[in-house]
Design a protein around this motif. Structure first.
Motif, PDB file in Angstrom:
ATOM      1  N   GLY A 160       0.821  -1.198   0.000  1.00  0.00           N
ATOM      2  CA  GLY A 160       0.000   0.000   0.000  1.00  0.00           C
ATOM      3  C   GLY A 160       0.856   1.249   0.000  1.00  0.00           C
ATOM      4  N   ILE A 161       0.175   2.371  -0.184  1.00  0.00           N
ATOM      5  CA  ILE A 161       0.804   3.691  -0.197  1.00  0.00           C
ATOM      6  C   ILE A 161       0.077   4.566   0.814  1.00  0.00           C
ATOM      7  CG2 ILE A 161       1.194   5.793  -1.535  1.00  0.00           C
ATOM      8  CD1 ILE A 161       2.949   3.723  -2.640  1.00  0.00           C
ATOM      9  N   GLN A 174       4.938   0.461   0.652  1.00  0.00           N
ATOM     10  CA  GLN A 174       5.620  -0.820   0.741  1.00  0.00           C
ATOM     11  C   GLN A 174       4.965  -1.779  -0.241  1.00  0.00           C
ATOM     12  OE1 GLN A 174       4.881  -1.456   4.965  1.00  0.00           O
ATOM     13  NE2 GLN A 174       3.347  -3.024   4.519  1.00  0.00           N
ATOM     14  N   ASP A 175       5.790  -2.710  -0.757  1.00  0.00           N
ATOM     15  CA  ASP A 175       5.276  -3.639  -1.766  1.00  0.00           C
ATOM     16  C   ASP A 175       4.802  -4.957  -1.181  1.00  0.00           C
ATOM     17  OD1 ASP A 175       7.634  -4.941  -1.124  1.00  0.00           O
ATOM     18  OD2 ASP A 175       8.605  -4.570  -3.054  1.00  0.00           O
ATOM     19  N   GLU A 294       0.275  -1.273 -11.758  1.00  0.00           N
ATOM     20  CA  GLU A 294      -0.696  -2.116 -12.460  1.00  0.00           C
ATOM     21  C   GLU A 294      -1.376  -3.115 -11.536  1.00  0.00           C
ATOM     22  OE1 GLU A 294      -1.474  -1.430 -15.506  1.00  0.00           O
ATOM     23  OE2 GLU A 294       0.052   0.146 -15.538  1.00  0.00           O
ATOM     24  N   ARG A 295      -1.264  -2.881 -10.253  1.00  0.00           N
ATOM     25  CA  ARG A 295      -1.845  -3.800  -9.266  1.00  0.00           C
ATOM     26  C   ARG A 295      -2.808  -3.039  -8.371  1.00  0.00           C
ATOM     27  NH1 ARG A 295       1.909  -6.985  -4.806  1.00  0.00           N
ATOM     28  NH2 ARG A 295       0.249  -8.138  -3.747  1.00  0.00           N
ATOM     29  N   ALA A 296      -3.945  -3.635  -8.061  1.00  0.00           N
ATOM     30  CA  ALA A 296      -4.900  -2.991  -7.157  1.00  0.00           C
ATOM     31  C   ALA A 296      -4.205  -2.708  -5.823  1.00  0.00           C
ATOM     32  CB  ALA A 296      -6.118  -3.886  -6.938  1.00  0.00           C
ATOM     33  N   THR A 297      -4.121  -1.432  -5.477  1.00  0.00           N
ATOM     34  CA  THR A 297      -3.334  -1.031  -4.314  1.00  0.00           C
ATOM     35  C   THR A 297      -4.078   0.009  -3.503  1.00  0.00           C
ATOM     36  OG1 THR A 297      -1.264  -1.420  -5.524  1.00  0.00           O
ATOM     37  CG2 THR A 297      -1.142  -0.045  -3.556  1.00  0.00           C
ATOM     38  N   PRO A 298      -4.217  -0.194  -2.196  1.00  0.00           N
ATOM     39  CA  PRO A 298      -4.843   0.835  -1.365  1.00  0.00           C
ATOM     40  C   PRO A 298      -3.928   2.040  -1.217  1.00  0.00           C
ATOM     41  CG  PRO A 298      -3.998  -0.940   0.009  1.00  0.00           C
ATOM     42  CD  PRO A 298      -3.819  -1.383  -1.412  1.00  0.00           C
ATOM     43  N   PRO A 326      -5.089   4.116 -12.302  1.00  0.00           N
ATOM     44  CA  PRO A 326      -6.464   3.608 -12.319  1.00  0.00           C
ATOM     45  C   PRO A 326      -6.742   2.480 -11.335  1.00  0.00           C
ATOM     46  CG  PRO A 326      -5.596   3.850 -14.558  1.00  0.00           C
ATOM     47  CD  PRO A 326      -4.445   4.051 -13.630  1.00  0.00           C
ATOM     48  N   LYS A 327      -5.727   1.721 -10.971  1.00  0.00           N
ATOM     49  CA  LYS A 327      -5.958   0.592 -10.070  1.00  0.00           C
ATOM     50  C   LYS A 327      -5.754   0.948  -8.599  1.00  0.00           C
ATOM     51  CE  LYS A 327      -5.145  -3.015 -13.462  1.00  0.00           C
ATOM     52  NZ  LYS A 327      -4.504  -4.321 -13.761  1.00  0.00           N
ATOM     53  N   ALA A 328      -5.384   2.177  -8.339  1.00  0.00           N
ATOM     54  CA  ALA A 328      -5.242   2.614  -6.953  1.00  0.00           C
ATOM     55  C   ALA A 328      -6.620   2.821  -6.329  1.00  0.00           C
ATOM     56  CB  ALA A 328      -4.443   3.907  -6.896  1.00  0.00           C
TER      57      ALA A 328
END
Length: 364
Positions: A160-161, A174-175, A294-298, A326-328
């Motif tokens: 997440g960010i 963090q990844d 490119e990954r759904a990320t909160p 777009p996936k955030a």
């Protein structure tokens, strides 16, 4: 009495305030306290940690730690226990001058503003560890407290960010596989824009130029001095320059900026929208560097400005985030950041998930 068998000392220190909580392994808050901001660049690391010590002592006393009276004192043995995150397990009470201090808690989890560079984290970790408050000490930038407060406790999402817009701006992420990304977050020196302090300065800059004819007309030129009971921006500048009005009160301009922007003033609206664009830019870079674009990320929004959900700022942020990432998935974190610090402490202690649920309920 000591609390070393079960307690975590959670510290969240921002530019303007510090929250401290003593939490046991079951997630129960045993004591808490609030103090002033944490600003090592202004006073030095040792003096800043001394300030933390005053608030820590109050929280420990509220938790029933009988030895807390000596917590605010600097260690009698310079550097005792510093550098490794581990303090000695025996010796007299803190501040007695007779040797290494007895830890009062099992773990210190401190998420701090102005711990922006690795060297600053190391210096603060050494200073906190030397105080001997806990057997182990963990220090991170306060942005990571927002990140941990937003992430679920069951480990289902570990990436997440967090983007913070309070007195200043910052962004960290963090990844989920051990990789992190962060910015120096040193203000204009490191390319940052805004935060409450920065927006106040920008609003006053535009107000001054509007009044003296160098810039575009804006209601800020009238509303900002009116807030202080003054009739002109010139009078406000004079009061700030001569010290008749403390510079610390400049933060009061930021709410005025948002009010004027909400009324449709083009200059004020442009400033608020630029702040949203800058936050999106930080998030986009963080996602890219962590391989998460490119990954759904909160994406967790925290800080007094971002968490206030000002419609113009929040709506512009979410629209632009959808364009550039777009996936955030944006989410506002309204819980106090000290929750994140305490959750990091429970994580370090291997506390059960029920403990984290109890702690969240306390801050709900």
């Amino acid at each position: 009495m000591g609390l070393t068998t079960s307690a975590c000392l959670a510290i969240d220190a921002g530019n303007t305030k510090t929250d401290v909580a003593v939490v046991d392994i079951g997630g129960t808050v045993l004591g808490r306290a609030r103090g002033g901001g944490f600003r090592p660049p202004a006073v030095g690391v040792e003096a800043a940690v001394d300030g933390l010590g005053t608030t820590v002592a109050k929280a420990l006393a509220a938790a029933g730690a009988g030895a807390a009276a000596g917590v605010a004192a600097r260690p009698a043995v310079p550097g005792a226990g510093a550098g490794t995150g581990t303090a000695p397990d025996s010796g007299p009470a803190p501040g007695t001058g007779a040797g290494p201090p007895v830890p009062l808690v099992a773990h210190v989890s401190a998420c701090l503003a102005n711990a922006d560079l690795p060297s600053e984290e190391r210096a603060v970790t050494a200073a906190l560890t030397a105080r001997g408050w806990g057997r182990t000490t963990y220090v991170a930038n306060d942005t990571f407290a927002i990140l941990r407060a937003g992430l679920p406790d069951d480990g289902s999402v570990q990436h997440g960010i967090a983007v913070v817009c309070g007195a200043g701006v910052n962004c960290a992420g963090q990844d989920g596989e051990g990789g992190t990304h962060r910015f120096p977050a040193l203000g204009r020196l490191s390319g940052d824009f805004g935060g409450g302090g920065g927006l106040a300065e920008e609003a006053l800059w535009f107000a001054a130029r509007a009044e003296d004819g160098r810039g575009e007309d804006t209601r800020l030129a009238r509303e900002v001095p009116w807030h202080y009971g003054l009739t002109s921006v010139y009078a406000l500048i004079e009061a700030l320059h001569l010290g008749d009005l403390p510079r610390a009160r400049m933060h009061e301009i930021t709410p005025v900026l948002f009010q004027v922007a909400a009324g449709g003033d083009p200059v004020a609206r442009a400033l608020v929208e630029r702040q949203a664009d800058e936050l999106v830019s930080m998030v986009r870079v963080g996602l890219t560097r962590l391989g998460l674009l490119e990954r759904a990320t909160p994406v967790f929004l925290g800080g007094s400005v971002a968490a206030a959900r000002h419609p113009l700022l929040h709506d512009h942020f979410t629209r632009q985030l959808a364009v550039h990432a777009p996936k955030a998935v944006p989410e506002v974190v309204t819980a106090p950041p000290v929750l994140g610090s305490a959750l990091l402490g429970l994580d370090a202690a291997g506390a059960p998930q029920a403990s984290r649920a109890r702690l969240r309920a306390h801050y709900a």
